[in-house]
Write a protein that holds these residues in place. Sequence first.
Motif, PDB file in Angstrom:
ATOM      1  N   THR A 185       0.832  -1.208   0.000  1.00 23.98           N
ATOM      2  CA  THR A 185       0.000   0.000   0.000  1.00 23.98           C
ATOM      3  C   THR A 185       0.866   1.257   0.000  1.00 23.98           C
ATOM      4  O   THR A 185       0.569   2.226  -0.713  1.00 23.98           O
ATOM      5  N   ARG A 186       1.933   1.257   0.760  1.00 22.42           N
ATOM      6  CA  ARG A 186       2.826   2.425   0.770  1.00 22.42           C
ATOM      7  C   ARG A 186       3.464   2.629  -0.599  1.00 22.42           C
ATOM      8  O   ARG A 186       3.570   3.758  -1.095  1.00 22.42           O
ATOM      9  N   LYS A 187       3.885   1.554  -1.198  1.00 26.23           N
ATOM     10  CA  LYS A 187       4.544   1.633  -2.501  1.00 26.23           C
ATOM     11  C   LYS A 187       3.634   2.252  -3.550  1.00 26.23           C
ATOM     12  O   LYS A 187       4.090   3.031  -4.407  1.00 26.23           O
ATOM     13  N   HIS A 188       2.332   1.940  -3.473  1.00 20.49           N
ATOM     14  CA  HIS A 188       1.400   2.395  -4.505  1.00 20.49           C
ATOM     15  C   HIS A 188       0.581   3.605  -4.079  1.00 20.49           C
ATOM     16  O   HIS A 188      -0.335   4.021  -4.805  1.00 20.49           O
ATOM     17  N   GLY A 189       0.865   4.184  -2.914  1.00 15.92           N
ATOM     18  CA  GLY A 189       0.152   5.381  -2.483  1.00 15.92           C
ATOM     19  C   GLY A 189      -1.271   5.142  -2.036  1.00 15.92           C
ATOM     20  O   GLY A 189      -2.101   6.066  -2.052  1.00 15.92           O
ATOM     21  N   ALA A 190      -1.576   3.909  -1.635  1.00 12.72           N
ATOM     22  CA  ALA A 190      -2.909   3.577  -1.130  1.00 12.72           C
ATOM     23  C   ALA A 190      -2.889   3.583   0.395  1.00 12.72           C
ATOM     24  O   ALA A 190      -1.831   3.395   1.018  1.00 12.72           O
ATOM     25  N   LEU A 191      -4.045   3.799   1.005  1.00 12.45           N
ATOM     26  CA  LEU A 191      -4.144   3.750   2.461  1.00 12.45           C
ATOM     27  C   LEU A 191      -4.442   2.329   2.929  1.00 12.45           C
ATOM     28  O   LEU A 191      -5.057   1.534   2.219  1.00 12.45           O
ATOM     29  N   LEU A 192      -4.009   2.024   4.150  1.00 11.37           N
ATOM     30  CA  LEU A 192      -4.287   0.730   4.766  1.00 11.37           C
ATOM     31  C   LEU A 192      -5.281   0.952   5.903  1.00 11.37           C
ATOM     32  O   LEU A 192      -5.005   1.696   6.847  1.00 11.37           O
ATOM     33  N   ILE A 193      -6.456   0.323   5.777  1.00  9.42           N
ATOM     34  CA  ILE A 193      -7.511   0.457   6.777  1.00  9.42           C
ATOM     35  C   ILE A 193      -7.610  -0.839   7.566  1.00  9.42           C
ATOM     36  O   ILE A 193      -7.918  -1.894   7.015  1.00  9.42           O
TER      37      ILE A 193
END
Length: 438
Positions: free
Chosen positions: A239-247
């Motif tokens: 998620t960090r690599k692709h700019g997504a958030l982790l919920i």
Amino acid sequence: MSSTASGNARMNREKSQQIFAKAKQLMPGGVNSPARAFGGVGGDPIVFDRAEGAYLYDVDGNKYIDYIGSWGPMILGHRHPRVVDAVKRAADRAFSFGAPSVGENILAQLIIDLVPSIEMVRLVNSGTEATMSAIRVARGFTGRAGIVKFAGNYHGHVDSLLVAAGSAAATLGVPNSPGVTPGTTQDTHIGRYNDVPHLEQLFAQHGSEIAAVIFEPVVGNMGCVIPSPEFLRSLREITRKHGALLICDEVMTGFRVSIGGAQQLYGIEPDLTTLGKIVGGGMPIGAYGGRADVMKHVLPAGKVFQAGTLSGNPIATAAGIATLEQLRETPPYEYLEKISAQLEAGLAREATQANIPHVITRVGSMLTLFFSSVRPQDWETASQSNTARYASYFWGLADRGIYMPCSQYEALFISAAHTPEDIEATIRSAAEVFKTLA
């Protein structure tokens, strides 16, 4: 002790049956939530009248050792004196303000102090509302539409997340609900829990479109399924690599598996966290929170709309404050680990002696006995369980005064009010039932 029946005697539940027959004329299926409908075990639901400590009492006067705890909130047991007193004092002042009250600040500060990743929090009315709101915030923050959820993970009855769901959707065989339109789910990508290569594949194909990944850090809605360290690590890295958030959906695990939830137990660093159940001490409440820079996108600080007339309700916040303060001041987790391990060992021993194929999974005071020879890692493996055998197990224990989850695909919960004697009585009853299942 606790049980009012033994051997193969069938408990008298005539009043329960009469009340449920009337309920079916008044409410869809006779219930206000499908998990209560006994679709996974057959028969009519038991109607309850009162609860105290680790025990439930039905309308026919039968007493049960309770392993549901209102599906998780009752970690201190039913009607804990501190919580009852707090609710009474709050009710003497007001039922609802629809305006700010000091209890909101106190509960928010407790959540921020106890949950490692939460810097700002918003109180809502349920776990479903929390996950729905967190998804909206993630989309507003990233400017993306895509969401990844995992088959068998249940995040409430949010349209975009009610696909390949666990919980009652799995129990009743309706993983995709009518009324959920293709448009509301077209941006939802389904992953396989504990499957890192599949997660990598999803992001390779759709990474630039994905706003967030939402997951249960310990699954409780396809039975208790435990994440692998590799899976948890990959969730954060990808998620960090692709700019997504982790919920991290800690509606069930929050304050349950540790005072700081599963993220504290496993060292998870989510961007957003959803909470419910224990955070309200049994009252209807939920919360979502996380990084301050993300939460500041919520109206009125930002432009992402979310509102609720009863959010921060003074009675619910009072129950939540009392519960979390009790957990912080007198942590029950060492005791819960001890008696939960006692139950796990006893059930495993008796099932083995009866030659019943089984797997037991447990994290702290969450536990599932799977009637399967395959250790569950995801929905595909969990769904191989013998649900008919579980139904017989459920009713065998119920008639011996033990109330287990009414589905193979729900975790049980142990409370600080349970005693070692309650656990031993449960193991003895299970041993009797296992002999009838062999």
